[in-house]
Enzyme design. Sequence first.
Site, PDB file in Angstrom:
ATOM      1  N   HIS A  92      65.844 -51.250  11.279  1.00  0.00           N
ATOM      2  CA  HIS A  92      66.256 -52.161  10.195  1.00  0.00           C
ATOM      3  C   HIS A  92      67.770 -51.984  10.028  1.00  0.00           C
ATOM      4  CE1 HIS A  92      66.610 -53.504   5.968  1.00  0.00           C
ATOM      5  NE2 HIS A  92      65.416 -54.049   6.075  1.00  0.00           N
TER       6      HIS A  92
ATOM      7  N   ASP B  95      63.349 -42.960   8.782  1.00  0.00           N
ATOM      8  CA  ASP B  95      63.249 -44.073   7.844  1.00  0.00           C
ATOM      9  C   ASP B  95      61.756 -44.349   7.633  1.00  0.00           C
ATOM     10  OD1 ASP B  95      62.993 -46.514   6.632  1.00  0.00           O
ATOM     11  OD2 ASP B  95      64.414 -47.569   7.922  1.00  0.00           O
TER      12      ASP B  95
ATOM     13  N   GLN C 169      58.385 -48.126   5.968  1.00  0.00           N
ATOM     14  CA  GLN C 169      57.143 -48.820   6.329  1.00  0.00           C
ATOM     15  C   GLN C 169      55.979 -47.867   6.586  1.00  0.00           C
ATOM     16  OE1 GLN C 169      56.705 -51.838   5.807  1.00  0.00           O
ATOM     17  NE2 GLN C 169      58.841 -52.427   5.564  1.00  0.00           N
TER      18      GLN C 169
ATOM     19  N   LYS D  92      57.764 -50.772  -2.084  1.00  0.00           N
ATOM     20  CA  LYS D  92      56.843 -51.083  -0.983  1.00  0.00           C
ATOM     21  C   LYS D  92      55.542 -50.281  -1.119  1.00  0.00           C
ATOM     22  CE  LYS D  92      60.678 -51.861   2.257  1.00  0.00           C
ATOM     23  NZ  LYS D  92      60.708 -53.314   2.432  1.00  0.00           N
TER      24      LYS D  92
ATOM     25  N   CYS E 254      65.949 -58.461   8.899  1.00  0.00           N
ATOM     26  CA  CYS E 254      66.997 -57.419   8.865  1.00  0.00           C
ATOM     27  C   CYS E 254      66.940 -56.553  10.122  1.00  0.00           C
ATOM     28  CB  CYS E 254      66.895 -56.541   7.619  1.00  0.00           C
ATOM     29  SG  CYS E 254      67.132 -57.452   6.105  1.00  0.00           S
TER      30      CYS E 254
HETATM   31  N1  PLP Z   1      63.953 -49.671   6.560  1.00  0.00           N
HETATM   32  C1  PLP Z   1      62.861 -50.386   6.866  1.00  0.00           C
HETATM   33  C2  PLP Z   1      62.056 -50.016   8.082  1.00  0.00           C
HETATM   34  C3  PLP Z   1      62.472 -51.443   6.053  1.00  0.00           C
HETATM   35  O1  PLP Z   1      61.383 -52.161   6.365  1.00  0.00           O
HETATM   36  C4  PLP Z   1      63.241 -51.742   4.905  1.00  0.00           C
HETATM   37  C5  PLP Z   1      62.892 -52.896   4.046  1.00  0.00           C
HETATM   38  O2  PLP Z   1      62.221 -53.813   4.438  1.00  0.00           O
HETATM   39  C6  PLP Z   1      64.360 -50.963   4.631  1.00  0.00           C
HETATM   40  C7  PLP Z   1      64.684 -49.928   5.478  1.00  0.00           C
HETATM   41  C8  PLP Z   1      65.221 -51.218   3.431  1.00  0.00           C
HETATM   42  O3  PLP Z   1      64.502 -50.937   2.260  1.00  0.00           O
HETATM   43  P1  PLP Z   1      65.144 -51.257   0.834  1.00  0.00           P
HETATM   44  O4  PLP Z   1      65.589 -52.680   0.871  1.00  0.00           O
HETATM   45  O5  PLP Z   1      64.027 -51.011  -0.125  1.00  0.00           O
HETATM   46  O6  PLP Z   1      66.282 -50.312   0.634  1.00  0.00           O
END
Ligand code: PLP
Length: 403
Positions: A120, A197, A200, A223, A361
């Site tokens: 992401h 990270d 998910q 989430k 993203c």
């Molecule tokens: N990393 C991953 C794998 C994600 O799916 C997301 C959000 O969809 C993020 C980071 C960013 O999360 P946030 O917007 O809650 O900071």
Amino acid sequence: MIEDSIREEFPILGREVNGKPLIYLDNVATSQTPRVVVEEIARLYGTSKANVHRGVHTLSQEATELQEECRRRVQRHINAESHEEIIFTRGTTEAINLVASSYGQRFRDGDEIILTVMEHHANIVPWQLIGNHADVKIRVVDINERGELDLEQYRSLFNERTVMAAFCHVSNVLGTQNPVKDMIATAHAHGVPVLVDGAQASPHLRIDVRDLDCDFYVFSAHKMYGPTGVGVLYGRKRLLEEMPPYQGGGEMIKHVTFEKTTYAELPFKFEAGTPDFIGIAAFAKAFDFLDRIGLENIEAHELELLRYTTSLLTELEGVHIYGTAPGKGPVISFNVGNAHNYDVGLLLDRLGVAVRTGHHCAQPLMERLGVPGTVRAGFAVYNTKEECDSFVAALKRIMPMLM
Ligand code: PLP
């Protein structure tokens, strides 16, 4: 088996969209919020709002206790050794920015960071920002046709200049569940710290940071059936202690003069300013919800919906699914013939089905897949097989208009 009564805990699921019952499949972007969390937010605003850590009065002490109770809750949930290793942030994005900008201060010109092509943007751009003070090179692990990481390439990327490896636990596009425990062991064998990270993974999987042996693990409350604006950075205490503060301000100091400031102990050193203390307190109720239903039950239910819907979609000529790794998480990214993902999403919305469209993203991954974007459906605890049937029926209905 997931009961109907679970759906009743989510008032939003009862609403209609464009005159049709809502079928909410945009759970990868954010999941819906159960009544216990919503009510806790309303209760705290209504009866207990006072700033944390600064007051001797009763309301402030109550608010502080609720925030710190949630910290201990997170600690237990991910099996961290100490509550000092749990830093509250605004979300996954801020947590990664914190590590990149604070830990990253030790990086020097020529140092290398290993990422993967499925990251992401939140796990790409913060590492690029380090370029403002050091010319750090990003090395990228590729995927195979199923959307699995090339682990041989991953192992080959480590050298004496490698200073960090950062990768997702579960891909937000492909659903691939990466073998993070082994990947962490590989990095540690080279003396390299790892950030995982977990945005998910945390809504579906039991996370044990001590078993994984990761150095940093990050995730977002919204989430995980929790409130927006709250996230978590788990960091290994030894590393957090060595790291300089991320932002300056109230809460993070021990003593301030115009000449010199000394900093608070962990975890407060990294929590400048007023946190979303009501959101954090309400996050504890999301853990109540997760624990009551059981993450294992949630995962089993979602994987059944994934299996069921994938088999229905595979029968539709012209539907192409991206990410077919065994053991993948409950997300399906797909395209329909040459139709633009946006058109598919718009037409599905007319029929009450909420899916996400676009690059999610993850533009480097889209480039790797050779598409501008995909349509993405993700499953949560409250989705049903009937909804999967309706989603596929809606898709069948719109396909003649698109192809
Ligand atoms: N990393 C991953 C794998 C994600 O799916 C997301 C959000 O969809 C993020 C980071 C960013 O999360 P946030 O917007 O809650 O900071």
